[in-house]
Design a protein around this motif. Structure first.
Motif, PDB file in Angstrom:
ATOM      1  N   GLY A  94       0.789  -1.226   0.000  1.00  0.00           N
ATOM      2  CA  GLY A  94       0.000   0.000   0.000  1.00  0.00           C
ATOM      3  C   GLY A  94       0.820   1.275   0.000  1.00  0.00           C
ATOM      4  O   GLY A  94       0.257   2.378   0.068  1.00  0.00           O
ATOM      5  N   LEU A  95       2.150   1.168  -0.085  1.00  0.00           N
ATOM      6  CA  LEU A  95       2.984   2.373  -0.067  1.00  0.00           C
ATOM      7  C   LEU A  95       2.860   3.158  -1.362  1.00  0.00           C
ATOM      8  O   LEU A  95       2.697   2.585  -2.439  1.00  0.00           O
ATOM      9  N   GLY A  96       2.986   4.461  -1.246  1.00  0.00           N
ATOM     10  CA  GLY A  96       3.035   5.311  -2.419  1.00  0.00           C
ATOM     11  C   GLY A  96       4.463   5.442  -2.913  1.00  0.00           C
ATOM     12  O   GLY A  96       5.413   4.948  -2.298  1.00  0.00           O
ATOM     13  N   TYR A  97       4.616   6.123  -4.041  1.00  0.00           N
ATOM     14  CA  TYR A  97       5.920   6.386  -4.633  1.00  0.00           C
ATOM     15  C   TYR A  97       6.286   7.821  -4.348  1.00  0.00           C
ATOM     16  O   TYR A  97       5.419   8.681  -4.266  1.00  0.00           O
ATOM     17  N   GLY A  98       7.570   8.095  -4.206  1.00  0.00           N
ATOM     18  CA  GLY A  98       7.951   9.462  -3.925  1.00  0.00           C
ATOM     19  C   GLY A  98       9.416   9.721  -4.138  1.00  0.00           C
ATOM     20  O   GLY A  98      10.174   8.880  -4.611  1.00  0.00           O
ATOM     21  N   VAL A  99       9.801  10.920  -3.733  1.00  0.00           N
ATOM     22  CA  VAL A  99      11.178  11.383  -3.780  1.00  0.00           C
ATOM     23  C   VAL A  99      11.638  11.483  -2.334  1.00  0.00           C
ATOM     24  O   VAL A  99      10.873  11.860  -1.459  1.00  0.00           O
ATOM     25  N   ALA A 100      12.890  11.158  -2.071  1.00  0.00           N
ATOM     26  CA  ALA A 100      13.422  11.117  -0.707  1.00  0.00           C
ATOM     27  C   ALA A 100      13.017  12.345   0.106  1.00  0.00           C
ATOM     28  O   ALA A 100      13.199  13.470  -0.336  1.00  0.00           O
ATOM     29  N   ASP A 154       5.666  11.992   5.089  1.00  0.00           N
ATOM     30  CA  ASP A 154       5.790  11.701   6.510  1.00  0.00           C
ATOM     31  C   ASP A 154       5.624  10.207   6.779  1.00  0.00           C
ATOM     32  O   ASP A 154       5.502   9.781   7.910  1.00  0.00           O
ATOM     33  N   ARG A 155       5.637   9.412   5.717  1.00  0.00           N
ATOM     34  CA  ARG A 155       5.516   7.956   5.832  1.00  0.00           C
ATOM     35  C   ARG A 155       6.468   7.316   4.826  1.00  0.00           C
ATOM     36  O   ARG A 155       6.916   7.980   3.891  1.00  0.00           O
ATOM     37  N   PRO A 156       6.780   6.033   4.981  1.00  0.00           N
ATOM     38  CA  PRO A 156       7.673   5.384   4.014  1.00  0.00           C
ATOM     39  C   PRO A 156       7.107   5.433   2.596  1.00  0.00           C
ATOM     40  O   PRO A 156       5.894   5.339   2.394  1.00  0.00           O
ATOM     41  N   ALA A 183       6.042  -7.913  -5.464  1.00  0.00           N
ATOM     42  CA  ALA A 183       6.757  -8.863  -6.308  1.00  0.00           C
ATOM     43  C   ALA A 183       7.710  -8.082  -7.205  1.00  0.00           C
ATOM     44  O   ALA A 183       7.411  -6.955  -7.604  1.00  0.00           O
ATOM     45  N   VAL A 184       8.846  -8.685  -7.498  1.00  0.00           N
ATOM     46  CA  VAL A 184       9.862  -8.069  -8.342  1.00  0.00           C
ATOM     47  C   VAL A 184      10.450  -9.140  -9.248  1.00  0.00           C
ATOM     48  O   VAL A 184      10.276 -10.331  -9.014  1.00  0.00           O
ATOM     49  N   GLY A 185      11.159  -8.705 -10.284  1.00  0.00           N
ATOM     50  CA  GLY A 185      11.967  -9.621 -11.077  1.00  0.00           C
ATOM     51  C   GLY A 185      13.340  -9.713 -10.439  1.00  0.00           C
ATOM     52  O   GLY A 185      13.609  -9.084  -9.417  1.00  0.00           O
ATOM     53  N   ALA A 186      14.225 -10.494 -11.029  1.00  0.00           N
ATOM     54  CA  ALA A 186      15.585 -10.572 -10.495  1.00  0.00           C
ATOM     55  C   ALA A 186      16.564 -10.487 -11.656  1.00  0.00           C
ATOM     56  O   ALA A 186      16.309 -11.070 -12.702  1.00  0.00           O
ATOM     57  N   PRO A 187      17.613  -9.716 -11.511  1.00  0.00           N
ATOM     58  CA  PRO A 187      17.990  -8.996 -10.306  1.00  0.00           C
ATOM     59  C   PRO A 187      17.143  -7.738 -10.115  1.00  0.00           C
ATOM     60  O   PRO A 187      16.621  -7.185 -11.075  1.00  0.00           O
ATOM     61  N   SER A 188      17.013  -7.340  -8.863  1.00  0.00           N
ATOM     62  CA  SER A 188      16.288  -6.097  -8.583  1.00  0.00           C
ATOM     63  C   SER A 188      16.745  -5.510  -7.261  1.00  0.00           C
ATOM     64  O   SER A 188      17.229  -6.220  -6.386  1.00  0.00           O
ATOM     65  N   THR A 189      16.577  -4.197  -7.174  1.00  0.00           N
ATOM     66  CA  THR A 189      16.789  -3.471  -5.925  1.00  0.00           C
ATOM     67  C   THR A 189      15.649  -2.483  -5.790  1.00  0.00           C
ATOM     68  O   THR A 189      15.401  -1.693  -6.702  1.00  0.00           O
ATOM     69  N   VAL A 190      14.953  -2.538  -4.673  1.00  0.00           N
ATOM     70  CA  VAL A 190      13.868  -1.608  -4.383  1.00  0.00           C
ATOM     71  C   VAL A 190      14.304  -0.760  -3.193  1.00  0.00           C
ATOM     72  O   VAL A 190      14.602  -1.303  -2.125  1.00  0.00           O
ATOM     73  N   THR A 191      14.372   0.545  -3.400  1.00  0.00           N
ATOM     74  CA  THR A 191      14.758   1.461  -2.329  1.00  0.00           C
ATOM     75  C   THR A 191      13.508   2.063  -1.713  1.00  0.00           C
ATOM     76  O   THR A 191      12.629   2.556  -2.430  1.00  0.00           O
ATOM     77  N   ILE A 192      13.452   2.023  -0.393  1.00  0.00           N
ATOM     78  CA  ILE A 192      12.333   2.599   0.344  1.00  0.00           C
ATOM     79  C   ILE A 192      12.880   3.687   1.251  1.00  0.00           C
ATOM     80  O   ILE A 192      13.755   3.436   2.092  1.00  0.00           O
ATOM     81  N   ASP A 193      12.396   4.908   1.047  1.00  0.00           N
ATOM     82  CA  ASP A 193      12.739   6.024   1.915  1.00  0.00           C
ATOM     83  C   ASP A 193      11.814   5.970   3.114  1.00  0.00           C
ATOM     84  O   ASP A 193      10.582   6.012   2.959  1.00  0.00           O
ATOM     85  N   LEU A 194      12.380   5.851   4.304  1.00  0.00           N
ATOM     86  CA  LEU A 194      11.559   5.681   5.512  1.00  0.00           C
ATOM     87  C   LEU A 194      10.872   6.982   5.921  1.00  0.00           C
ATOM     88  O   LEU A 194       9.753   6.953   6.436  1.00  0.00           O
ATOM     89  N   ASN A 195      11.524   8.110   5.754  1.00  0.00           N
ATOM     90  CA  ASN A 195      10.937   9.441   6.004  1.00  0.00           C
ATOM     91  C   ASN A 195      10.492   9.663   7.437  1.00  0.00           C
ATOM     92  O   ASN A 195       9.768  10.624   7.699  1.00  0.00           O
ATOM     93  N   ARG A 196      10.862   8.795   8.324  1.00  0.00           N
ATOM     94  CA  ARG A 196      10.526   8.932   9.744  1.00  0.00           C
ATOM     95  C   ARG A 196      11.301   7.868  10.501  1.00  0.00           C
ATOM     96  O   ARG A 196      11.974   7.042   9.903  1.00  0.00           O
TER      97      ARG A 196
END
Length: 145
Positions: free
Chosen positions: A11-17, A21-23, A49-62
């Motif tokens: 349920g996370l949204g997409y954003g810029v670092a 106020d949420r991940p 779900a992702v393919g491989a290889p993959s890297t998913v970056t999550i900005d925690l923002n808190r």
């Protein structure tokens, strides 16, 4: 002290670092936010779900304390594929799985992430030309203060 808040990756949204106020999932990452994933014959209600290889970056923002999931090769891969999953923080690797193969049961993950501003979820195929159709971070959650 307020109760911890749990954020589902599905349920996370997409954003810029730093722009929330949420991940948030950092823009530029390919992520399939899904409901009804299956790993090793077990159904999970949600995840990514992702393919491989993959890297998913999550900005925690808190301030966040933990990342939890069940990882494995999605049953959509029809028993094929093998990969390692890992979780990285600001200063390096925090957790890494053994090699997981298509048809293997999911592996529970609990990683303390306090003090990190980002986490990176990586999936790496175990052979150079080994295709992993779909790798899952099922019931993936980030717990924040």
């Amino acid at each position: 002290m307020p109760d911890p808040v749990v954020h589902r990756l599905s349920g996370l949204g997409y954003g810029v670092a730093g722009r929330s106020d949420r991940p948030t999932i950092r823009l530029g990452n390919w992520v399939w936010q899904r409901w009804g994933l299956r790993v090793g014959g077990t159904r999970y209600p949600d995840g990514i779900a992702v393919g491989a290889p993959s890297t998913v970056t999550i900005d925690l923002n808190r301030s966040c304390t933990a990342f939890d999931a069940v990882v494995g090769i999605d049953d959509l891969a029809l028993g094929f594929g093998a990969a390692r999953f890992s979780v990285h923080g600001d200063h390096g690797q925090l957790w890494r799985s053994e090699v997981l193969r298509g048809g293997d049961p999911g592996v529970p993950v609990h990683v303390p992430i306090a003090g990190n501003s980002t986490i990176r979820l990586k999936v790496e195929p175990t052979r150079r030309f080994h295709v992993v159709n779909v790798a899952d971070w099922a019931v993936s959650r980030i717990t924040c203060d």
